[in-house]
Design a protein around this motif. Sequence first.
Motif, PDB file in Angstrom:
ATOM      1  N   PHE A 160       7.616  -2.127  -6.570  1.00  0.00           N
ATOM      2  CA  PHE A 160       8.146  -1.003  -5.803  1.00  0.00           C
ATOM      3  C   PHE A 160       8.423   0.162  -6.735  1.00  0.00           C
ATOM      4  N   PRO A 162       9.703   4.661  -6.886  1.00  0.00           N
ATOM      5  CA  PRO A 162      10.217   5.806  -6.105  1.00  0.00           C
ATOM      6  C   PRO A 162       9.134   6.474  -5.261  1.00  0.00           C
TER       7      PRO A 162
ATOM      8  N   MET B 216      14.488  -6.264  -5.278  1.00  0.00           N
ATOM      9  CA  MET B 216      15.315  -5.396  -4.453  1.00  0.00           C
ATOM     10  C   MET B 216      15.976  -4.314  -5.297  1.00  0.00           C
ATOM     11  N   GLU B 218      14.509  -2.792  -7.632  1.00  0.00           N
ATOM     12  CA  GLU B 218      13.489  -1.744  -7.668  1.00  0.00           C
ATOM     13  C   GLU B 218      13.593  -0.890  -6.411  1.00  0.00           C
ATOM     14  N   PHE B 219      13.801  -1.567  -5.305  1.00  0.00           N
ATOM     15  CA  PHE B 219      13.858  -0.869  -4.022  1.00  0.00           C
ATOM     16  C   PHE B 219      15.031   0.119  -3.991  1.00  0.00           C
ATOM     17  N   SER B 222      14.725   3.012  -6.154  1.00  0.00           N
ATOM     18  CA  SER B 222      13.826   3.996  -5.561  1.00  0.00           C
ATOM     19  C   SER B 222      14.545   4.869  -4.542  1.00  0.00           C
ATOM     20  N   ILE B 223      15.439   4.267  -3.768  1.00  0.00           N
ATOM     21  CA  ILE B 223      16.199   5.070  -2.810  1.00  0.00           C
ATOM     22  C   ILE B 223      17.071   6.067  -3.555  1.00  0.00           C
TER      23      ILE B 223
END
Lengths: 839, 421
Positions: A160, A162, B216, B218-219, B222-223
């Motif tokens: 994952f 950005p 998660m 990473e998730f 990213s947010i």
Amino acid sequence: MCGVMKCLCVLFLLIVSVSAEDRFHTLLDKFCLECHGGRKVKGGVDFKSYEGVDHIYANFKTWESVVVQVKDGEMPPDDEPQMSTEDKKFFLQNLQGILDKLGTEDLGDPGPTPLRRLTRKEYNNTIRDIFGKDLGLGKEFPSEGGGGEGFDNNAEVLSFSPMLFEKYVTEARKLGRHLTFNYTSGFEASIDEVPLRNTPQRMTFLRSMERDFNRKAFPDGFSIDKSLIVYVRATRELILSDLKEKKDVNRYAKSKGLNTIFLMRMNAYLSTKEGKNEVINGFLKPWYALTPTSTKEEVELACQSFAKGYAKSKYIHKTDKTVSPKPYHDLVRKIKRMFVLKPLELAETLGGVEGARLTSIHNEYNLLKKYYPKHVRDFLAKALVNVPKEKQKDAWLNPEKYLSKKGLKTYKGKGYGARKLKNAEEQKSFLRVHLRKLLRDAFRRPVTSDEVTELVNFFLEVKAEKQEQVAARAVIVKVFCSPEFIFRFEEKQKSTKAYKINDGELAVRLAYFLWSSKPDEELLKLAADNKLSDKKVLDNQVDRMLKDPKARSLAEDFAAQWLHFKDVLEDLHIDKKRFPQFDEKLKKDMYEECVSTVDNIIKNDLSVLNILHSDYVFVNERLAGIYGLKGIEGETFRKVSINNNDRGGLVTSPAVMAMTSYPLRTSPVLRGDYITSVLLGTPAPPPPNDVEELPEDDVVADNLTVKQRLEAHRKDPQCASCHSRLDPFGFPLEVYDPIGRKRTEIAGKPIDSTGEMKDQKVTGPAELKKYLLGKKDLFLTNMASKLLGYSLGRSLGFYDKYTISQAVKSCKQDNYRFSAMIKKIIHSTAFQFHRGNKK
Amino acid sequence: MNRRTILKGLSGATVSLPWLESMAAPKTKKKQVPRVAFLFMPNGINPHHWTPDKSGKNYESKDILKPLEPVRSEFDILTNLGHKKSRHGDGHYAKTANFLSGEKVEKSTGYNMRCGVSADQIIANKIGGQTPLPSIELGIQATSTQTGEYTQVYGGHIAWRQATKPLPKEIYPQLAFDRLFSSGSNGKFFNSILDDINQDAKKLDKYLGVEDRQRMDEFFTSIRAMELRIQKSVKANVGLKVPVEQRPDAGKPKDLETHMRLMLDIIILAFQMRRTNVATFMFGNAVCGSSFSFLDGVDGGFHQLSHHGNKKDKMKMYGLINKFHIKLYSEMLLKMRLIKEGDESLLDNSLVMFGSGLRDGNKHSPKDLPILLAGKGGQKIERGNHRVFAEETPFCNLLLGMMQASGVESSQFGDSTAAII
């Protein structure tokens, strides 16, 4: 008593195996370590850390290839000390014994279950199955890469970032724009984005209906961006040749493959400055300046100036707020409308039976109503109720003439639906029901009341400040950017032992495996009743699912990646000058043949050996030309029986022949490698550094054929060990050229299509396929491994060997049926269990 | 000589400057960090036509580097740099993913996928906060799914945010362009949605195993990155004029040259308008087999020709493909030099590295890599030299030097022994 016996037995076994182990280790040290461990690590194979069975299990793929290479006498190499016959026998037996155990003993270890993220395909399919329309979303996500057994759904590499999250947000917003919310059916999807403001919703729906019609006229899609300049150029020619009569324009348009009505509209639009604003006239300035004597370049510049102006307008119209968008907006609107056909025009364009049918639909306005979305239909039925009977038809066809602006406002104010839910409580309870379903579908699990309440409140909060549709779209972004939609979570129990996943999770695993999408209502119902994991129920469901059109994903996602034919569409470099037939259409046909072949096997539950050889092919007219089959006409694919064993099956398909060729010539090495590694799963090690390659072309300067070259190449012992395994599989296919046509000579020389395998000589494709059918165990084992890797979304380990051997066994026992193999996988520990937490 | 003729002479066709100087970011008095780009070419070079015979200023360019003559004073040729840890493993993947980290590429089909954190990301961590985007990752090829002993993820990524986390690259010019300027902001509601997603996530605990938690992370990172970006964009986008005229068409350009040039232009634009300070670009993925038959005198694919077997005709074609890449690099430098930032040029204030993870593709040799470094990063550095280092000097020395020039306070990177800049 029994316990003591067991103990003694184990002790005895231990002693025996320890000594065998010692002997094995000694042989390994003596004959292998010099090149594979210690100082050198040839071919990336390293035995330095060998410590016994565990090492063999953890690196079982390497060790499997050790068996093959030692057995074939490729290792140790000829110029190195060799094992005695007895030692070699022991070495192989010992190793094979350890490896065989993996295939015969269920270790009860389901292996790891890395967290899976939806692939681009799964993302779009899931949304398709929630809202009932394929909106083509997710295309702009970065490609997945791929890992494990070579599939994009490998969770280990689905990371994952950005940028990816931004794309999820963008895409969720886009999804929102495709949806409208009403209190009758909740969210409704339309293929086109539905603007929120500026355009009265009524017009939007009418246009969407028009677009639906237009889609029928242009099944391959019609892009204004691509066609605009074509029409502008054609208009210029029209003016120059002074064509004014409709029938003349019609003839001209037909000859160019253009639409007469579009062309006439464009002509009218470009003929006058009147009614256009300054910005548009700015773009058109070079156009107006054209004279009959203008040069080609001037004309082209004028055409491009206008097309570029349109492109610019489209962008500004959508995004830029620093300039006044109005003049640009005008242009975009005019052009867009120019390229939309009204039903009757459409009928004229389509002509023939389809045109007549549309005309009659048009005349029979009641039927036409069917083409309105339900909520519009309901709305119009009410709004037009007072229109006199004789004008009803016209009113349904052109409702805007009969509805006042005031009427429009009322419509807007009342929301989209015919059903009025004045009562806030009524609305709320509708929202509860509907959003609960949305959440359940998106998260693929039952949802709690609290979760529903939260989402309903969110909707109402936004609605209190903005429009209802904005609230609906905010809900969409929230749900579809949630990790629970993006990832596939499974509940983790605090067990250290392997445990069975629940039925709901099984339904999800099953659906993404067979459909690349979410479970449907039937699966959900069975899961909710805890019936799905019942073996019989599960088998019935698998049968049902494999017959469903959605199972095409097994051909398009699983097989296309396993057998690499996905590359035909994406990554193929056949020289188009030498092979002008090789265009986009032929590429698609080649791909389609492969998909149809596999899909046919799955849908009809045929023998998977049909992939290797069959007595039929799937072709349309174009592909039949490649095959040299006569009497097949049209674009549609059909199954055609053949009585020529040189063809049939994917091994000899034009797709495979093309993707195993270089731009200008075929490659027996690539073809051999395809068969040995992709089909049989026995890849040769990568070529060493510093190898000499063959020339680009079939036509070789020093007058040797490619085959003769390769034979010379194989005299070099360094090359021989691999090429003697690869090339013989490629030679029999030399009778097919780089796009899969049969040929009788290569560059003026006759074809030698004989390959000498280790165990026999094979001449020509038919014999090759027969030979491959004799190796079906390798093929089946390879296929089962790939299928298992695909189903689990991870790299395989030694703990998976048992499942693979069981799947192969079962498939063989059941006439090589696809369903037999897939069911064994679905019933396996790996598929239905979770490993549990180690600590 | 006006700039149009310079560019014309270079590529044979008129190349218009991508964007006007007036669009440059407003000049601030504060000393600004340099902008740093890393350009990666797959498949190595024809070694006979790369390294000049002489060192120092008066070297004579070999054929591949000839297109760089017009910008000779702007770049150095760095000879004898290499990654020690690239020497093992396969011919391409193990020498691509670690191009900017110098770490070992773990042999893996996915499980345990790992190589080091790349230099560009260390720089982005340090200075990325100053721009709307911390870094951009561009390329022209999607990563393939075929998997042998190594996952092709290794072959498609040179930017690694963490040792196990590659950053996907954008391959569509229009999307790359739009990303530079979109603020991603949709006001209050959108922010509250992000908040909510963050909140909801806490409920996920029961679903997460140890490794899942990493994913998660990473998730959620990213947010947060998106939230940060929205905040920054609100400021940075005040008075922003998007050069809409230059917005590329949707989809993938049909020909390779246009595609590559567009992507490089986007890097220039991003630097010029300070949308980001850090960029990586891959001219192709590892083992890129794209056909370069569109070049005069070339017939075949890049990777295929890189296995030239020391045949003259093939080596020539291989070199021509290399030269084509250098031509694009040279155009980029020219464009950057023509963009003024006060008394200096954009190029003066940037560092633009070009290189490959291999030397001779025929041998997959990772020693003495073909490396070029252009721009001064806002410092007073003399360029225009062929710098010959001691044999087997770590390539990480250069990466360390570029990191330091960007304000990263570290004295060690990978197997570095000193800093080169």
